[in-house]
Scaffold this active site. Structure first.
Site, PDB file in Angstrom:
ATOM      1  N   LYS A 157       0.845  -1.276  -0.167  1.00  0.00           N
ATOM      2  CA  LYS A 157      -0.086   0.079   0.031  1.00  0.00           C
ATOM      3  C   LYS A 157       0.823   1.342  -0.136  1.00  0.00           C
ATOM      4  O   LYS A 157       2.022   1.086   0.464  1.00  0.00           O
ATOM      5  CB  LYS A 157      -1.087   0.032   1.086  1.00  0.00           C
ATOM      6  N   TYR A 242      -4.273   4.037   6.485  1.00  0.00           N
ATOM      7  CA  TYR A 242      -4.862   3.028   7.516  1.00  0.00           C
ATOM      8  C   TYR A 242      -6.106   3.512   8.135  1.00  0.00           C
ATOM      9  O   TYR A 242      -6.818   2.541   8.324  1.00  0.00           O
ATOM     10  CB  TYR A 242      -3.659   2.967   8.517  1.00  0.00           C
TER      11      TYR A 242
HETATM   12  P1  NAD Z   1      12.309   2.094   2.014  1.00  0.00           P
HETATM   13  O1  NAD Z   1      12.786   3.508   1.588  1.00  0.00           O
HETATM   14  O2  NAD Z   1      12.923   1.764   3.065  1.00  0.00           O
HETATM   15  O3  NAD Z   1      12.779   0.930   0.765  1.00  0.00           O
HETATM   16  C1  NAD Z   1      12.595   1.391  -0.561  1.00  0.00           C
HETATM   17  C2  NAD Z   1      13.408   0.377  -1.454  1.00  0.00           C
HETATM   18  O4  NAD Z   1      13.362   0.702  -2.651  1.00  0.00           O
HETATM   19  C3  NAD Z   1      14.954   0.463  -1.094  1.00  0.00           C
HETATM   20  O5  NAD Z   1      15.524  -0.750  -1.037  1.00  0.00           O
HETATM   21  C4  NAD Z   1      15.492   1.373  -2.202  1.00  0.00           C
HETATM   22  O6  NAD Z   1      16.800   1.250  -2.583  1.00  0.00           O
HETATM   23  C5  NAD Z   1      14.606   1.098  -3.363  1.00  0.00           C
HETATM   24  N1  NAD Z   1      14.276   2.032  -4.723  1.00  0.00           N
HETATM   25  C6  NAD Z   1      14.596   1.723  -5.685  1.00  0.00           C
HETATM   26  N2  NAD Z   1      14.393   2.921  -6.350  1.00  0.00           N
HETATM   27  C7  NAD Z   1      14.276   4.008  -5.609  1.00  0.00           C
HETATM   28  C8  NAD Z   1      14.193   5.216  -5.732  1.00  0.00           C
HETATM   29  N3  NAD Z   1      14.096   5.996  -6.909  1.00  0.00           N
HETATM   30  N4  NAD Z   1      14.123   5.966  -4.514  1.00  0.00           N
HETATM   31  C9  NAD Z   1      14.129   5.511  -3.397  1.00  0.00           C
HETATM   32  N5  NAD Z   1      14.320   4.101  -3.154  1.00  0.00           N
HETATM   33  C10 NAD Z   1      14.383   3.333  -4.172  1.00  0.00           C
HETATM   34  O7  NAD Z   1      10.627   2.315   2.035  1.00  0.00           O
HETATM   35  P2  NAD Z   1       9.965   1.173   2.786  1.00  0.00           P
HETATM   36  O8  NAD Z   1       9.486   1.633   3.975  1.00  0.00           O
HETATM   37  O9  NAD Z   1      10.444  -0.140   2.883  1.00  0.00           O
HETATM   38  O10 NAD Z   1       8.427   1.254   1.952  1.00  0.00           O
HETATM   39  C11 NAD Z   1       8.412   0.504   0.654  1.00  0.00           C
HETATM   40  C12 NAD Z   1       6.951   0.359   0.435  1.00  0.00           C
HETATM   41  O11 NAD Z   1       6.553  -0.443   1.344  1.00  0.00           O
HETATM   42  C13 NAD Z   1       6.218   1.593   0.172  1.00  0.00           C
HETATM   43  O12 NAD Z   1       5.254   1.693  -0.691  1.00  0.00           O
HETATM   44  C14 NAD Z   1       5.273   1.631   1.571  1.00  0.00           C
HETATM   45  O13 NAD Z   1       4.275   2.612   1.511  1.00  0.00           O
HETATM   46  C15 NAD Z   1       5.295   0.339   1.902  1.00  0.00           C
HETATM   47  N6  NAD Z   1       5.098   0.189   3.576  1.00  0.00           N
HETATM   48  C16 NAD Z   1       4.065  -0.728   4.015  1.00  0.00           C
HETATM   49  C17 NAD Z   1       4.216  -0.909   5.214  1.00  0.00           C
HETATM   50  C18 NAD Z   1       2.993  -1.737   5.842  1.00  0.00           C
HETATM   51  O14 NAD Z   1       2.883  -2.074   7.089  1.00  0.00           O
HETATM   52  N7  NAD Z   1       2.322  -2.441   5.048  1.00  0.00           N
HETATM   53  C19 NAD Z   1       5.280  -0.530   6.025  1.00  0.00           C
HETATM   54  C20 NAD Z   1       6.035   0.296   5.545  1.00  0.00           C
HETATM   55  C21 NAD Z   1       6.280   0.755   4.147  1.00  0.00           C
END
Ligand code: NAD
Length: 413
Positions: A157, A242
């Protein structure tokens, strides 16, 4: 019950050249829990049944796409609690990080892909599904590429950056005959599912008002969540979703009117591109009214309360956290107001969500939170922004039935 057929690690080439799985019967004994005699007196809280994991060779095999916070902190550890799912591949822009993670979790290095050669997953029979955990703006592209490669898609999401992208994702998965599920973990989590049951069964009477809050104090102004192009918006699509999605889940209804206001602290470098806070109200056809708050600029709070008309209210605080969720009930009893904090045995909500998708793939069922569920949130988010811009309430299309955007109920754990 799991269907009597499951995917096995047998694969053949289809006419189109894609690797396809063949099904083989599963021994029903494998799905029967082992029974142990109870340790505690019959008056104590019941435990069990014991988990019934499928043997690893028969589980749905996932490629995790994106190795950031969520994947490394929550999802990879959660797969250890999965019963029908396992990780067999990784997709990352950082080869060294992917190699290290593959070593930590026993993933074959030949199953590591990057964002350029990702489409080659079509030739890998050790991948049934992908789990997309990338910045929001990349969800549509990586979902569509996976569908074209013949893989099922579990996507984080918010589903995308817009309802237009969400529709394109649904269409691509339909055209490829592949399943699409949005990872709304709250809808699989037992305490939230109990709150939904109480709402629908009117345990404390009719719920008439719901209030929900999801806030956090965000840090580094350079992160993708504060970049409009990568995130699509600010607090609303990231954490406000949420409040929105959970209230829709509790009621099964869809809002017919929303009214919102958006605020960002002047001069705060974090909120140059995306909003800091959104406050909004939703009206539902049955008369329920919801009051929601989300902000990236204050200390964290993640709760909701459902106010009913027969002597009680209930809710969760925290409601949207990864663990240690806490129910709250307040109820009139004679001359007392009784406050209780009931709790269920904690389960890994990511594992429940992932296993639901695997179950849907194995049984050829529609997921409980399919792409249409994510699309609906985008339509409502767009209406809230429009209301804030125009300074007036915005009407939304009436749903034809309860749970109009959801598939069959998941198995209760
Ligand atoms: P994050 O920034 O920690 O990780 C993102 C990943 O994408 C990294 O490994 C990064 O290197 C990569 N990436 C590739 N291209 C990129 C770019 N152009 N810019 C930045 N990063 C890039 O993010 P996250 O917290 O892991 O979130 C990822 C997804 O998961 C999002 O859509 C977020 O909304 C979702 N999320 C959901 C929950 C949940 O509880 N369901 C919790 C956190 C995040």
């Amino acid at each position: 019950m799991i269907a009597a057929t499951i995917l096995a690690e047998l694969s053949t080439l289809s006419a189109s050249g894609q690797q396809v799985q063949t099904k083989m019967p599963v021994d029903p004994n494998e799905l029967k829990p082992i029974e142990l005699s109870p340790l505690d007196a019959p008056t104590e809280k019941k435990s069990g049944p014991l988990p019934t994991p499928l043997s690893p060779a028969k589980r749905i095999r996932y490629a995790l796409v994106g190795l950031g916070h969520l994947t490394l902190e929550e999802l990879l550890p959660a797969f250890a609690s999965c019963k029908y799912s396992k990780v067999t591949a990784l997709v990352s822009g950082d080869a060294a990080k992917a190699a290290k993670v593959a070593g930590q979790y026993g993933i074959d290095p030949k199953n590591i892909y990057n964002y350029q050669n990702y489409d080659n997953i079509r030739n890998n029979p050790e991948i049934d599904a992908v789990y997309i955990v990338l910045p929001n703006s990349m969800h549509a592209e990586f979902t569509i590429r996976a569908a074209k490669a013949g893989k099922h898609v579990l996507c984080e999401k918010p589903m995308a950056n817009s309802s237009k992208e969400a529709r394109e994702m649904i269409d691509a998965c339909k055209a490829a005959g592949k399943k699409l599920m949005i990872a709304y973990r709250i809808q699989y989590e037992p305490h939230n599912r109990l709150a939904k049951k109480w709402t629908r069964e009117k345990k404390y009477g009719t719920v008439k008002i719901i209030e929900a809050v999801n806030t956090q104090n965000i840090g580094d102004p350079a992160q993708w969540r504060l970049n409009k192009k990568l995130a699509g918006g600010g607090a609303l699509p990231d954490i406000g979703i949420y409040c929105l999605n959970t209230i829709r889940f509790l009621l099964g209804e869809e809002p017919v009117e929303v009214q919102g206001s958006v605020y960002s602290s002047p001069g705060d470098p974090r909120f140059k591109e995306v909003e800091e806070a959104v406050l909004w109200q939703m009206k539902f056809p049955s008369g329920v009214q919801a009051n929601c708050t989300t902000s990236y600029g204050v200390h964290q709070a993640r709760r909701y309360r459902c106010y009913a008309d027969q002597g009680g209210w209930f809710g969760l605080d925290p409601a949207f956290a990864y663990e240690r969720l806490q129910m709250e009930v307040s109820q009139a009893q004679d001359k007392m107001e009784v406050k209780q904090s009931p709790s269920l045995t904690e389960e890994n909500q990511f594992a429940l969500e992932i296993d639901h998708f695997s179950d849907c793939i194995m049984q050829n069922k529609q997921p409980y939170t399919p792409g249409e569920e994510g699309l609906q949130d985008h339509l409502i988010i767009e209406a809230i922004y429009e209301s804030a811009r125009a300074g007036r309430p915005v009407k939304l299309e009436k749903a034809t039935r309860l749970d109009a955007t959801r598939g069959p109920e998941p198995k209760e754990s």
